[in-house]
Design a protein around this motif. Structure first.
Motif, short mmCIF file in Angstrom:
data_model
loop_
_atom_site.label_atom_id
_atom_site.label_comp_id
_atom_site.label_asym_id
_atom_site.label_seq_id
_atom_site.Cartn_x
_atom_site.Cartn_y
_atom_site.Cartn_z
N LEU A 92 6.11 -7.97 4.54
CA LEU A 92 7.48 -7.72 4.11
C LEU A 92 7.61 -6.06 4.04
N VAL A 93 6.74 -5.37 3.35
CA VAL A 93 6.86 -4.21 3.09
C VAL A 93 6.71 -3.32 4.33
N LEU A 94 5.70 -3.74 5.45
CA LEU A 94 5.48 -3.19 6.37
C LEU A 94 6.53 -3.20 7.28
N GLY A 95 7.39 -4.09 7.32
CA GLY A 95 8.62 -4.58 8.33
C GLY A 95 9.94 -3.57 7.79
N MET A 96 9.81 -2.90 6.47
CA MET A 96 11.07 -2.49 5.91
C MET A 96 10.98 -1.11 6.15
N LYS A 97 12.44 -0.33 6.23
CA LYS A 97 12.58 1.12 6.50
C LYS A 97 12.80 1.87 5.18
N ASP A 98 12.55 3.08 5.09
CA ASP A 98 13.07 3.87 4.06
C ASP A 98 12.50 3.36 2.64
N VAL A 99 11.41 2.89 2.76
CA VAL A 99 10.87 2.47 1.30
C VAL A 99 9.93 3.48 0.59
N ILE A 100 10.01 3.48 -0.70
CA ILE A 100 9.33 4.45 -1.29
C ILE A 100 7.89 3.51 -1.59
N SER A 101 6.80 4.04 -1.22
CA SER A 101 5.80 2.99 -1.41
C SER A 101 4.87 3.65 -2.78
N LEU A 102 4.77 2.73 -3.64
CA LEU A 102 3.88 3.10 -4.71
C LEU A 102 2.57 2.06 -4.47
N GLY A 103 2.53 1.75 -3.53
CA GLY A 103 1.44 0.64 -3.22
C GLY A 103 0.32 1.12 -2.39
N VAL A 104 0.04 2.19 -2.24
CA VAL A 104 -0.88 2.91 -1.64
C VAL A 104 -2.39 3.23 -2.05
N GLY A 105 -3.40 2.74 -1.87
CA GLY A 105 -4.45 2.78 -2.42
C GLY A 105 -5.38 4.08 -1.76
#
Lengths: 161, 385
Positions: free
Chosen positions: B23-36
Motif C-alpha cells: 500500500l505504501v509503495l503504491g502511494m505518492k507524496d508519502v513522507i516515510s518514517l518506515g525506512v530501515g
C-alpha cells in the motif's frame, strides 16, 4: 565547531526553538548564543544559495577569476592594495594566495565587456598592480559545498526493516 | 502440484504486514518514517574506491573467507576500537551483510530442536532463520522492563535445550542499548549456562549517550560469542551488502563451509569499497552520528509532546512509541495514518505479534521531513483522541 553553527550552516532557516530541541537546550540560550555569534561576526549574514544558471533574466551575471600580481607596500604588505581592490562593487571575492601570483579576485559583470573594462580600466591601472590574468568562468558544478544540480529523486525504497 | 513447496517453507509465518508495505509503495507524496537504512549516500571516497577497482579490472572471485586485506582491516579496527583480538586467517568471515552471517551462524550451531533465545521486539529475520535452521525460537518479551533484557529474565528462560541467544544492541526496532554493567551481568548468566551469544552490533557506531561496549570485549566472554557487524549502517552502504562475523575458529570454520557452497564469496567490488570505508570512513561516521543525535532529540521531544509516550532510545535511528491511548492496534493505526495524513510508519507487530500497541519510527530522514511528519501526526492524533 559548535553544533549550533553546524546546523545553521546547513540550513540557516532552522529556528532557535528547533535547534533547542535538537540539542536539548533552552530556546533562550540558543537565541543568546546566536546573537553572540552575530555580534562577534562569526555569523555574518543569512542568505539563500542560488543556482544562477536557472535564473533567467537580464541580470544574469558573468563571472571571472582574475590572478593579480602585486608589488607589496612597506609596513602594510598586501592588505592596503587588497582593500583598494575588494572595495570595488564588481569584486565578489578576494583572496591572498601563495604561489605564482598574489591575489585571486572574483569579479562579476553583466557581460564580457563590463568585466574586461573593469580589468583594463580599473584593476590594471592601480599603482601596485604589476599584471593580471583573467579566466572567464564557463560552467559551475559545485560551489561552497553545494552541488548545482536539480534535486535527485529519492533512491531508497519507501519502507524497509 | 500441491506438494511442490516444502513443509518447512509452508510453515514459515509470512510477514503479516506485506499488504501494508505494498500500500505504501503504491502511494505518492508519502513522507516515510518506515525506512530501515541511512538517508545518506555512501561517502564519495568509498564509492570512488569501488569504481577504481572496476577500472583496474578487479572482477574475479575472492577467497571464500573474503579478501585478506579486508579481514586484516577488520581485525585491526576491532583491536583499536574495542581491544578485541581476532585472527584474520581463522576467526573472521566476510559475508553478504549481517543477514547472511546470522543465517550461517544459526545453521552452524543448531541441532534439531535446539532453542535460541530472542529478546523481543526483535529484528524480523531472527525467528524465521532459527526455524529454517531447525531450531526453536524462544521469544523473551522485554516490554515490561522498558525493552531491556534483565539477567533474571534471561535466566528464567534458559533450560537444557537452550543453545544460544541472538542479542542485538543498539536494537532495531527499539533503539535500546546496554551499558557495560548491564552487559557484564548478561554475559555472566550466559557463560554460567554455556549459552552462545550471537551479538548483532550493526548499529554500534550509532550510540549516542555512552560509548558502545562490544560483547566480546567483556571479560571472559569472547570464547562464547559470535560478533556480527557490517558496513551498511555506519557507512551508509546498505546496497553494497557487506558484513562480517568474528568468533571462535571452530564456529567460523563451520560457517565458512556453508558460505563456500551457498555464496562462494562477497562481490569483490563491495569488498574493495569496504576496505576503503575502514581506512577513511571515521570522519563521515562522526558527522552522520552527530546529525542522527540531533534528529533523535527532536523526534523524541516531538513524539512526547504530541502525546505518544516514548522511551529514550540510546542508539540506532529508531523510536518505538506507544500508541495504546488511541485505542487502535498498530496495523490499523499505520494504515489510517497513511491514508489520512500520508505518513508511513512500521506497525510494531512486524517485530513480534505482542507489539500491537507500538509503532516503529525511523528518523533516518531529513529534518524538514521529520518536522512535517510530526505536524501531520499531531493532526491525526487530535482526530483520534
Amino acid at each position: 565547531m559548535d553544533e549550533i553553527l553546524e546546523v545553521l550552516e546547513k540550513d540557516a532557516r532552522t529556528s532557535a526553538e528547533d535547534i533547542a530541541k535538537m540539542l536539548k537546550k533552552k530556546p533562550k540560550d540558543i537565541k543568546e548564543k546566536i546573537k553572540k555569534y552575530e555580534k562577534e561576526g562569526v555569523i555574518l549574514r543569512y542568505k539563500a544559495v542560488l543556482n544562477k544558471d536557472l535564473v533567467h533574466d537580464e541580470d544574469s551575471r558573468l563571472r571571472a577569476l582574475i590572478e593579480v600580481n602585486i608589488v607589496p607596500q612597506k609596513d602594510v604588505g598586501f592588505d592596503k592594495i587588497a582593500e583598494r581592490i575588494y572595495s570595488f562593487p564588481e569584486v565578489s571575492s578576494c583572496y591572498l594566495i601563495s604561489g605564482s601570483y598574489d591575489l585571486l579576485v572574483v569579479v562579476e559583470g553583466k557581460n564580457i565587456h563590463t568585466v574586461s573594462s573593469f580589468v583594463a580600466e580599473k584593476l590594471s591601472c592601480l599603482e601596485n598592480v604589476r599584471g593580471t590574468t583573467t579566466h572567464f568562468l564557463l560552467k559551475k558544478y559545485k560551489e561552497d559545498g553545494v552541488i548545482l544540480k536539480h534535486k535527485e529523486e529519492n533512491k531508497r525504497i519507501a519502507i524497509s526493516y | 502440484m500441491k506438494n511442490i513447496i516444502s513443509n518447512k517453507v509452508k510453515q514459515m509465518q509470512p510477514s503479516g504486514i506485506r499488504a501494508f508495505f505494498d500500500l505504501v509503495l503504491g502511494m505518492k507524496d508519502v513522507i516515510s518514517l518506515g525506512v530501515g537504512e541511512p538517508d545518506f549516500t555512501t561517502p564519495w571516497p568509498i564509492r570512488e574506491a569501488g569504481i577504481s577497482s572496476l577500472e583496474e579490472g578487479f572482477t574475479s572471485y575472492t577467497s571464500n573467507k573474503g579478501l585478506y586485506k579486508l579481514r586484516l582491516s577488520v581485525s585491526r579496527y576491532l583491536r583499536n576500537r574495542y581491544g578485541v583480538e581476532y585472527c584474520p586467517d581463522e576467526e573472521i568471515l566476510i559475508t553478504v551483510g549481517v543477514s547472511e552471517a546470522m543465517d550461517l551462524a544459526l545453521r552452524t550451531i543448531i541441532n534439531p530442536n535446539d532453542k535460541i533465545l530472542i529478546p523481543s521486539p526483535s529484528y524480523v529475520s531472527y525467528g524465521p532463520l532459527t526455524e529454517l535452521a531447525g531450531g526453536i525460537p524462544v521469544y523473551i518479551d522485554t516490554q515490561k522492563n522498558r525493552f531491556k533484557l534483565t539477567p533474571e529474565q534471561l535466566e528464567r528462560h534458559i533450560d537444557d535445550k537452550t543453545k544460544g541467544i541472538i542479542f542485538n544492541y543498539p536494537c532495531n526496532p527499539t533503539g535500546i542499548s546496554y551499558s557495560r554493567k548491564e552487559l557484564s551481568q548478561i554475559s555472566k548468566v550466559l557463560s554460567k549456562n554455556n549459552v552462545i551469544c550471537l551479538s548483532d552490533e550493526i548499529y554500534a557506531d550509532l550510540t549516542y549517550d555512552f560509548e558502545h561496549v562490544s560483547f566480546p570485549s567483556l571479560p571472559g566472554a569472547k570464547d562464547n560469542v559470535v560478533y556480527f557487524n557490517g558496513f551498511s549502517k555506519s557507512y551508509a552502504m546498505t546496497g553494497w551488502r557487506v558484513g562480517y562475523a568474528c568468533g571462535p575458529k571452530e564456529i567460523i570454520a563451520g560457517m565458512t563451509k556453508i558460505h563456500q557452497y551457498t555464496i562462494m564469496c562477497v562481490s569483490i567490488t563491495s569488498q574493495m569499497a569496504a576496505c576503503e570505508a575502514l581506512h577513511v570512513g571515521k570522519d563521515s561516521v562522526e558527522k552522520m552520528k552527530r546529525e542522527y543525535a540531533r534528529r533523535r532529540e527532536f523526534v523524541i521531544d516531538g513524539l512526547n509532546s504530541i502525546g505518544l509516550s516514548c522511551h529514550n532510545p540510546q542508539g540506532a535511528f529508531y523510536a518505538f512509541p506507544s500508541i495504546k491511548k488511541t485505542g487502535l492496534n498498530s496495523l490499523d493505526f499505520a494504515q489510517k495514518l497513511l491514508k489520512e495524513e500520508k505518513v508511513a510508519v512500521v506497525p510494531g507487530t512486524a517485530f513480534g505479534g505482542e507489539f500491537k500497541d507500538y509503532i516503529r519510527i525511523s528518523y533516518a530522514s531529513s529534518f524538514d521531513n521529520l518536522k512535517e511528519a510530526l505536524r501531520r501526526m499531531s493532526v491525526f492524533l487530535k482526530k483520534q483522541l
